[in-house]
Write an enzyme that holds these catalytic residues in place. Sequence first.
Site, PDB file in Angstrom:
ATOM      1  CE  LYS A  24      -1.550   1.956   4.181  1.00 57.41           C
ATOM      2  NZ  LYS A  24      -1.812   3.396   4.124  1.00 57.41           N
ATOM      3  CG  ASN A  25       2.684   2.547   3.453  1.00 60.06           C
ATOM      4  OD1 ASN A  25       1.688   3.256   3.395  1.00 60.06           O
ATOM      5  ND2 ASN A  25       3.019   1.887   4.543  1.00 60.06           N
ATOM      6  NE  ARG A  95       1.349  11.726   7.139  1.00 63.66           N
ATOM      7  CZ  ARG A  95       1.542  12.964   7.540  1.00 63.66           C
ATOM      8  NH1 ARG A  95       0.513  13.680   7.947  1.00 63.66           N
ATOM      9  NH2 ARG A  95       2.748  13.514   7.534  1.00 63.66           N
ATOM     10  CG  ASP A 119      -3.777   5.101  10.297  1.00 58.54           C
ATOM     11  OD1 ASP A 119      -4.943   4.810  10.002  1.00 58.54           O
ATOM     12  OD2 ASP A 119      -2.799   4.423   9.962  1.00 58.54           O
ATOM     13  CG  ASP A 314       3.366   1.158   9.509  1.00 54.30           C
ATOM     14  OD1 ASP A 314       3.112   2.013  10.368  1.00 54.30           O
ATOM     15  OD2 ASP A 314       3.276   1.374   8.291  1.00 54.30           O
ATOM     16  CG  MET A 336       8.949   6.288  14.656  1.00 53.70           C
ATOM     17  SD  MET A 336       9.024   5.538  13.026  1.00 53.70           S
ATOM     18  CE  MET A 336       8.559   6.903  11.984  1.00 53.70           C
TER      19      MET A 336
END
Length: 431
Positions: A24-25, A95, A119, A314, A336
């Site tokens: 996805k990223n 985002r 998110d 993640d 993070m």
Amino acid sequence: MAPIQYIVEGGHRLSGSIEPSGNKNSALPIIAAALLTEHPVTLENVPRIRDTETLVELIRSVGASAEWTARNTLHIHAKSIRAADLDPELCVRIRASILLAGPLLARCGEVMLPPPGGDVIGRRRLDTHVLALEQLGAKVTATDRLEFRAPKLAGADVFLDEPSVTATENALVAAVAAEGVTYLRNAASEPHVQDLANFLVALGAKIEGIGTNTMTIHGAATLGEASYRIQPDHIEVGSLIGLAAVTRSPLRITRAGVEHLRSIRMGFERLGIVCRIEGDDLIVPSNQTLKIQDDFGGHVPKLEDQPWPAFPADLMSIAIVTATQCEGVILMFEKMFESRMFFVDKLIAMGARIVLCDPHRAIIAGPSRLRGAPMTSPDIRAGMAMLLAAVCAEGTSTINNADQIERGYERIEERLNALGAKIKRVPERKS
């Protein structure tokens, strides 16, 4: 759109093979970067999830054509585009809308962006994007939206104030279109950044240092058409390793992109979960020790996230749930995002033995028997972690706001049910 709910009957062992979706990223910045060229682009292995569908709507809104020619194949042609005001409702959903800044600035000389959504995992600053694009020649003003203007982009020696993934991607795309050479320093080097860079090379860009924290981009490149396959999602692979472990199930994860799994495998080995590689498949055997490995001298071990190539942020939520089923004590240190760990109260309610020390650190003592419970997914990764907890718990769990999970995992309940899980989606899928 009706809210989505998962009703999960826990306690079933799984078995079989599963192939991870495309990353996805990777898909999001690559879809945005397809606006750089006026020639056709074909993308394969694109995950059909909420975030990619929303971004496809956004690029159509600026004049690009984007058609799904197969379930996971997307054809994009940005022959002529305009820097129209982007739909605030679409931008607030994801985002990744910030990723349109680089390509629209390059093609149109200006772009106006409503605040991006995504998110709820704590503050996610946009300063690094602004600083990078300003160094490449953009003028940025912030009111109720972000306005970027640059009649011409020029190569520069850019040092990012943090190795932000999306800021690296925006700067990389803008630098490809900028006149002259750009040095991009303190750049993120995650697999999805490498995927974007390799896609840009496929279009005709000249980029050196892919996979390192310093990239050299020779612009302005003449970009053509390209066909490109998105790499497998290493975060989904890590989620599946955790799923196999907590259900004590044998799983074969096919086409797993094993070259990007070193730190992930090392992190799970600290929890007593050892995988083996066969070609490009990752095998998770069922006979795991699930015994947390103490640090040298018998000290309590720590698993912490760091920028790539270390253990990814993640996967911290997944690792926390997995640790509840392992023997021993471990400190989890999420550096993070200051709100990412708040979902652990749901695990505690299910019977997990967790002390939340502060917003960034939690101590997990296992193993604990989890009981089914109602819960609500706050973000993509915590939602998937809750799904793991529900699948291994005794009894039935209900996960509300499962829309969040589906923003990052394609048809996950169908794919896990094929392995032997018992997950009911409400409402049921139409197709």
